[in-house]
Design a protein around this motif. Structure first.
Motif, PDB file in Angstrom:
ATOM      1  N   SER A  33       0.701  -1.300  -0.139  1.00 36.53           N
ATOM      2  CA  SER A  33       0.028  -0.015  -0.226  1.00 36.53           C
ATOM      3  C   SER A  33       0.752   1.239   0.130  1.00 36.53           C
ATOM      4  CB  SER A  33      -0.839  -0.033   1.286  1.00 36.53           C
ATOM      5  OG  SER A  33      -0.048   0.063   2.423  1.00 36.53           O
ATOM      6  N   ALA A  73      -6.180   0.296  -1.073  1.00 35.34           N
ATOM      7  CA  ALA A  73      -7.387  -0.676  -1.560  1.00 35.34           C
ATOM      8  C   ALA A  73      -8.724   0.104  -1.253  1.00 35.34           C
ATOM      9  CB  ALA A  73      -7.048  -1.735  -0.650  1.00 35.34           C
ATOM     10  N   LYS A  74      -8.473   1.439  -1.392  1.00 27.68           N
ATOM     11  CA  LYS A  74      -9.675   2.329  -1.095  1.00 27.68           C
ATOM     12  C   LYS A  74     -10.788   1.961  -2.135  1.00 27.68           C
ATOM     13  CE  LYS A  74     -11.161   7.119  -0.492  1.00 27.68           C
ATOM     14  NZ  LYS A  74     -10.843   8.396  -0.201  1.00 27.68           N
ATOM     15  N   LYS A 101      -4.594 -12.000   1.746  1.00 28.16           N
ATOM     16  CA  LYS A 101      -5.459 -11.212   2.734  1.00 28.16           C
ATOM     17  C   LYS A 101      -6.562 -10.603   2.094  1.00 28.16           C
ATOM     18  CE  LYS A 101      -3.888  -9.244   6.402  1.00 28.16           C
ATOM     19  NZ  LYS A 101      -3.048  -8.317   7.411  1.00 28.16           N
ATOM     20  N   ASP A 103      -8.079  -7.673   2.838  1.00 28.20           N
ATOM     21  CA  ASP A 103      -7.720  -6.330   2.433  1.00 28.20           C
ATOM     22  C   ASP A 103      -6.721  -5.992   1.479  1.00 28.20           C
ATOM     23  OD1 ASP A 103      -5.298  -6.894   3.655  1.00 28.20           O
ATOM     24  OD2 ASP A 103      -5.624  -5.544   5.447  1.00 28.20           O
ATOM     25  N   ARG A 104      -5.948  -6.927   0.962  1.00 31.49           N
ATOM     26  CA  ARG A 104      -5.169  -6.769  -0.389  1.00 31.49           C
ATOM     27  C   ARG A 104      -5.894  -6.452  -1.491  1.00 31.49           C
ATOM     28  NH1 ARG A 104      -1.239  -4.636   1.528  1.00 31.49           N
ATOM     29  NH2 ARG A 104      -2.905  -4.352   2.957  1.00 31.49           N
ATOM     30  N   SER A 106      -9.874  -5.428  -1.443  1.00 31.08           N
ATOM     31  CA  SER A 106     -10.632  -4.463  -1.000  1.00 31.08           C
ATOM     32  C   SER A 106     -10.894  -4.218   0.169  1.00 31.08           C
ATOM     33  CB  SER A 106     -11.967  -4.906  -1.949  1.00 31.08           C
ATOM     34  OG  SER A 106     -12.948  -3.900  -1.728  1.00 31.08           O
ATOM     35  N   ARG A 107     -10.989  -2.935   0.624  1.00 38.43           N
ATOM     36  CA  ARG A 107     -11.621  -2.622   1.811  1.00 38.43           C
ATOM     37  C   ARG A 107     -12.765  -1.826   1.819  1.00 38.43           C
ATOM     38  NH1 ARG A 107      -6.599  -0.223   5.349  1.00 38.43           N
ATOM     39  NH2 ARG A 107      -8.342  -0.461   6.876  1.00 38.43           N
ATOM     40  N   ILE A 148     -15.460  -7.433   5.293  1.00 40.43           N
ATOM     41  CA  ILE A 148     -15.232  -6.153   4.535  1.00 40.43           C
ATOM     42  C   ILE A 148     -16.023  -5.085   5.014  1.00 40.43           C
ATOM     43  CG2 ILE A 148     -15.777  -5.080   2.257  1.00 40.43           C
ATOM     44  CD1 ILE A 148     -15.403  -7.862   0.799  1.00 40.43           C
ATOM     45  N   SER A 151     -13.938  -3.869   7.642  1.00 43.70           N
ATOM     46  CA  SER A 151     -12.399  -3.470   7.122  1.00 43.70           C
ATOM     47  C   SER A 151     -12.520  -1.954   6.863  1.00 43.70           C
ATOM     48  CB  SER A 151     -12.051  -4.200   6.152  1.00 43.70           C
ATOM     49  OG  SER A 151     -10.816  -3.445   5.527  1.00 43.70           O
ATOM     50  N   GLN A 152     -13.870  -1.807   6.177  1.00 42.33           N
ATOM     51  CA  GLN A 152     -14.414  -0.098   5.665  1.00 42.33           C
ATOM     52  C   GLN A 152     -14.365   0.652   6.899  1.00 42.33           C
ATOM     53  OE1 GLN A 152     -16.713   0.809   2.152  1.00 42.33           O
ATOM     54  NE2 GLN A 152     -18.133   1.490   3.639  1.00 42.33           N
ATOM     55  N   ARG A 155     -11.377   1.655   8.472  1.00 41.67           N
ATOM     56  CA  ARG A 155     -10.530   2.608   7.549  1.00 41.67           C
ATOM     57  C   ARG A 155     -11.094   3.908   7.640  1.00 41.67           C
ATOM     58  NH1 ARG A 155     -11.964   4.590   2.343  1.00 41.67           N
ATOM     59  NH2 ARG A 155     -13.289   2.609   2.094  1.00 41.67           N
TER      60      ARG A 155
END
Length: 246
Positions: A33, A73-74, A101, A103-104, A106-107, A148, A151-152, A155
């Motif tokens: 990232s 990954a936004k 992973k 988050d690699r 998509s987040r 997911i 994770s979002q 973030r």
């Protein structure tokens, strides 16, 4: 007039005409990232190790690898490696897409949900090695959606905390961002030349002619920059030290 049967519908014909990818094949997608990670390679080997272990455990064959370096990954937009990996499974070069992973890849809830819906519709699988999730199953799809979403949330929470902290600093009148550092000898030169009667433009031209970098490492000096240096606390201390009047 013959009534089309369900098997002769356009959508049915499209599903039948799609070339099936070899069973058990996947393409791997890796992402780091930040620019620092991209330069040093930090994170890539760990992802490869996880992918290799998962593939061996599940009996999968990795037929290709795609990498995005120094990219967030936004969103899936602006990630050529991710787009190439998706093109590979959509064209049936592999039966699935594998990431070390979640988050690699998509987040974003929107991107993640869209990918899983597309995978189910188009007939390929998404594998998240760290969670041992295969989204071709209902349970795997549900688990992936929950993760997911979390994770979002994380973030966006970090982003909001950063904004709040910067707003608080601004309200206190504190400087935002790093303070540029100009070597004391450069400030001394500017102060003495100004005390000798040189104009801001002449001082700037002299610094550029001698290849002296600015506080931010640039090569272009402006009269306004010289004026700002003259008005700085460091310049004031030098004037007092040398007994100069400007």
């Amino acid at each position: 007039m013959t009534t089309p049967t369900a098997d002769s519908s356009p959508s049915r014909r499209r599903r039948r005409s799609r070339v099936e990818a070899p069973a058990g094949t996947v393409v791997a997608y890796l992402r780091v990232s930040t620019t620092e990670q991209a330069v040093s390679g930090l994170g890539l080997e760990a992802q490869r190790a996880t992918i290799t272990a998962y593939s061996a455990r599940k009996g999968l064959t990795v037929v290709d690898e795609y990498v995005d370096e120094g990219i967030s990954a936004k969103s899936l937009r602006g990630r050529p490696g991710a787009q190439a990996a998706l093109a590979a499974v959509r064209s049936s070069r592999a039966a699935g897409l594998l990431v070390a992973k979640m988050d690699r890849l998509s987040r974003s809830v929107v991107d993640g949900a869209g990918l899983m819906e597309g995978a189910g519709r188009e007939g390929w699988a998404l594998h998240f090695a760290d969670l041992d999730i295969d989204t071709s199953t209902p349970a795997g799809e549900m688990a992936a959606n929950i993760i997911i979403s979390g994770s979002q949330y994380e973030r966006r929470l970090i982003s909001q905390r950063t904004k709040d902290a910067l707003a608080a600093k601004g309200a206190r009148g504190e400087r935002l961002g790093a303070v540029p550092s100009l070597p004391i000898e450069v400030t001394r030169r500017i102060v003495t030349e100004r005390a000798a009667g040189r104009t801001f433009q002449a001082i700037a031209d002299g610094l550029m002619a001698d290849g002296v970098p600015t506080a931010r490492g640039g090569v272009k000096w402006y009269p306004a920059t010289i004026k700002a240096v003259i008005g700085s606390d460091n310049a004031g201390e030098i004037r007092d030290e040398l007994g100069l009047e400007i």
